[in-house]
Write an enzyme that holds these catalytic residues in place. Structure first.
Site, PDB file in Angstrom:
ATOM      1  N   ARG A  72       0.871  -1.183   0.000  1.00  0.00           N
ATOM      2  CA  ARG A  72       0.000   0.000   0.000  1.00  0.00           C
ATOM      3  C   ARG A  72       0.903   1.227   0.000  1.00  0.00           C
ATOM      4  O   ARG A  72       1.113   1.853   1.039  1.00  0.00           O
ATOM      5  CB  ARG A  72      -0.883   0.002   1.239  1.00  0.00           C
ATOM      6  CG  ARG A  72      -1.858  -1.173   1.298  1.00  0.00           C
ATOM      7  CD  ARG A  72      -2.780  -1.030   2.495  1.00  0.00           C
ATOM      8  NE  ARG A  72      -3.542  -2.242   2.745  1.00  0.00           N
ATOM      9  CZ  ARG A  72      -4.686  -2.565   2.139  1.00  0.00           C
ATOM     10  NH1 ARG A  72      -5.203  -1.749   1.249  1.00  0.00           N
ATOM     11  NH2 ARG A  72      -5.300  -3.681   2.429  1.00  0.00           N
ATOM     12  N   ASP A 103      -9.623   1.359  -4.880  1.00  0.00           N
ATOM     13  CA  ASP A 103      -9.722   2.822  -5.006  1.00  0.00           C
ATOM     14  C   ASP A 103      -8.412   3.550  -4.685  1.00  0.00           C
ATOM     15  O   ASP A 103      -8.073   4.537  -5.354  1.00  0.00           O
ATOM     16  CB  ASP A 103     -10.888   3.386  -4.199  1.00  0.00           C
ATOM     17  CG  ASP A 103     -10.905   2.909  -2.765  1.00  0.00           C
ATOM     18  OD1 ASP A 103     -10.063   2.059  -2.395  1.00  0.00           O
ATOM     19  OD2 ASP A 103     -11.755   3.389  -1.998  1.00  0.00           O
ATOM     20  N   ASP A 127     -13.677  -6.787  -1.218  1.00  0.00           N
ATOM     21  CA  ASP A 127     -14.812  -6.097  -0.590  1.00  0.00           C
ATOM     22  C   ASP A 127     -15.919  -5.782  -1.598  1.00  0.00           C
ATOM     23  O   ASP A 127     -17.045  -5.498  -1.211  1.00  0.00           O
ATOM     24  CB  ASP A 127     -14.345  -4.777   0.048  1.00  0.00           C
ATOM     25  CG  ASP A 127     -13.537  -4.997   1.318  1.00  0.00           C
ATOM     26  OD1 ASP A 127     -13.246  -6.162   1.642  1.00  0.00           O
ATOM     27  OD2 ASP A 127     -13.188  -3.997   1.979  1.00  0.00           O
ATOM     28  N   ARG A 171     -14.810  -3.332   4.657  1.00  0.00           N
ATOM     29  CA  ARG A 171     -14.464  -2.106   5.373  1.00  0.00           C
ATOM     30  C   ARG A 171     -15.613  -1.085   5.356  1.00  0.00           C
ATOM     31  O   ARG A 171     -16.032  -0.594   6.397  1.00  0.00           O
ATOM     32  CB  ARG A 171     -13.214  -1.519   4.712  1.00  0.00           C
ATOM     33  CG  ARG A 171     -12.763  -0.187   5.213  1.00  0.00           C
ATOM     34  CD  ARG A 171     -11.426   0.178   4.598  1.00  0.00           C
ATOM     35  NE  ARG A 171     -10.360  -0.576   5.199  1.00  0.00           N
ATOM     36  CZ  ARG A 171      -9.798  -0.285   6.375  1.00  0.00           C
ATOM     37  NH1 ARG A 171     -10.195   0.772   7.050  1.00  0.00           N
ATOM     38  NH2 ARG A 171      -8.841  -1.022   6.866  1.00  0.00           N
TER      39      ARG A 171
HETATM   40  O1  F6P Z   1      -8.606  -5.290   0.414  1.00  0.00           O
HETATM   41  C1  F6P Z   1      -9.642  -4.916   1.274  1.00  0.00           C
HETATM   42  C2  F6P Z   1      -9.392  -5.510   2.608  1.00  0.00           C
HETATM   43  O2  F6P Z   1      -9.415  -6.902   2.486  1.00  0.00           O
HETATM   44  C3  F6P Z   1     -10.377  -5.010   3.663  1.00  0.00           C
HETATM   45  O3  F6P Z   1     -11.543  -5.752   3.746  1.00  0.00           O
HETATM   46  C4  F6P Z   1      -9.578  -5.064   4.916  1.00  0.00           C
HETATM   47  O4  F6P Z   1     -10.020  -4.096   5.827  1.00  0.00           O
HETATM   48  C5  F6P Z   1      -8.201  -4.754   4.449  1.00  0.00           C
HETATM   49  O5  F6P Z   1      -8.129  -5.141   3.105  1.00  0.00           O
HETATM   50  C6  F6P Z   1      -7.136  -5.459   5.240  1.00  0.00           C
HETATM   51  O6  F6P Z   1      -5.904  -5.035   4.775  1.00  0.00           O
HETATM   52  P1  F6P Z   1      -4.483  -5.550   5.248  1.00  0.00           P
HETATM   53  O7  F6P Z   1      -4.123  -6.684   4.351  1.00  0.00           O
HETATM   54  O8  F6P Z   1      -3.608  -4.395   5.049  1.00  0.00           O
HETATM   55  O9  F6P Z   1      -4.616  -6.009   6.659  1.00  0.00           O
END
Ligand code: F6P
Length: 344
Positions: A72, A103, A127, A171
């Site tokens: 990210r 997004d 999601d 989320r």
């Molecule tokens: O990609 C979306 C998601 O799966 C969300 O549902 C969740 O909140 C988030 O990613 C979790 O992200 P990470 O892998 O950074 O814990």
């Protein structure tokens, strides 16, 4: 043409299927050459690449995760980030870039396009909340995993006369909770679109007990909100796009249910198991169609666009429109939940 590809944000089953399809059609139909940037936008900033050829993309269709790995990385937060991206794309003599992401990733694709770079997007998120497309690849796999887990929770809940609260991802939108909850026959389904009404949750659970059922299943989306506060988060940290790590609503809810009803209650958080492993056949097919459409978009010169599914057709919309808002569960669909529950 020389084309770059990257995968950004949380991984998602089907990413490899998109990469494979775009590379195959690009090479076999258009005579393109490809490179992949590693770990999302970080790979562009640091110029870390791998060759994407018929050989390196062979045997990956059924594999979860992404051969390009992911991160990210928010280019907007990096001083001179856009200039650095432009420099690296030029150094690699790239004519276009295909970014697979939700997004956040697509907000960078849009910004790069506005800085004169040539990007197209492919919608990715389990999601299923990206605006403008009916379905994102990965969603079907996540729902299948969650539904199977809910099926399994039934027998252990029944054996112990328990309530089991199952927390799933989602989320801002409750697509996974709604679909797996209905498919798995949950008694209560809670989504981020509506604040949790604890009195109503307890009424539904009590009703079931009074009518002979000795156990219950509750499905809750990680982003659902308790009446007293916002979402339940882990620590105070946020990622580079400002998102807190959501987790714990299931446990908080389980404690509250047990306190209020006296029914023994447990919670289970499915977490990242929903994103792991092999994609379903539906997701492989959808991801393949997106990959083929993305390479066509590049050759049509439709930069700043995102491939989308509308009904049964694959088409495209401006990335700007896709990231303008979240695609939450439509109120009409939420009525599916109520249709299966006793009237108030
Ligand atoms: O990609 C979306 C998601 O799966 C969300 O549902 C969740 O909140 C988030 O990613 C979790 O992200 P990470 O892998 O950074 O814990």
């Amino acid at each position: 043409m020389r084309i770059g590809m990257l995968t950004g944000g949380g991984d998602c089953p089907g990413l490899n299927a998109v990469i494979r399809a775009a590379v195959r059609k690009g090479i076999l139909h258009y005579g393109d050459e490809f490179i992949g940037f590693m770990e999302g936008w970080r790979g562009v900033l640091d110029n870390v690449t791998m060759p994407l050829t018929l050989e390196t993309t062979s045997g990956i269709l059924h594999r979860g995760g992404t051969i390009l790995r992911s991160s990210r990385t928010n280019v907007k937060k990096i001083p001179g980030g856009f200039e650095k991206c432009a420099e690296v794309l030029a150094q690699n003599k790239l004519d276009a870039l295909i970014a697979l992401g939700g997004d956040d990733t697509q907000s960078i694709s849009l910004a790069l396009t506005e800085h004169g770079m040539k990007c197209v997007g492919v919608p990715k998120t389990i999601d299923n909340d990206l605006n403008g497309t009916d379905v994102c690849f990965g969603f079907d796999t996540a729902v299948s995993i969650a539904t199977e887990a809910i099926d399994r929770l039934h027998s252990t809940a029944e054996a112990h006369n328990r309530v089991i609260v199952c927390e799933v991802m989602g989320r801002d939108a409750g697509w996974i909770a709604l679909t797996s909850g209905v498919a798995g026959g949950a008694d209560v389904i809670l989504v981020p679109e509506e604040p949790i009404d604890l009195d109503e949750v307890c009424r539904l659970l009590t009703y079931r007990r009074e009518h002979g059922k000795k156990f219950s299943i509750v499905v809750v989306a990680e982003g659902a909100k308790l009446p007293a506060g916002g979402q339940v988060v882990v620590g105070g940290k946020v990622d580079s796009f400002g998102h807190a790590q959501l987790s714990g609503i299931g446990q908080a809810l389980a404690e509250e249910i047990e306190k209020r009803t006296g029914y023994e209650t447990r919670s289970v958080n499915l977490g990242h198991t929903q994103r792991g492993g092999t994609p379903t056949a539906y997701d492989r097919m959808l991801a393949t169609r997106y990959g083929l459409a993305a390479i066509d978009l590049v050759h049509e010169g439709k930069f700043g666009e995102l491939v989308v599914l509308k009904g049964t057709e694959i088409t495209s919309i401006p990335i700007k429109e896709a990231i303008s808002k979240n695609r939450t569960v439509h109120p009409e669909l939420l009525k599916t939940i109520r249709g299966l529950q006793p009237l108030r």
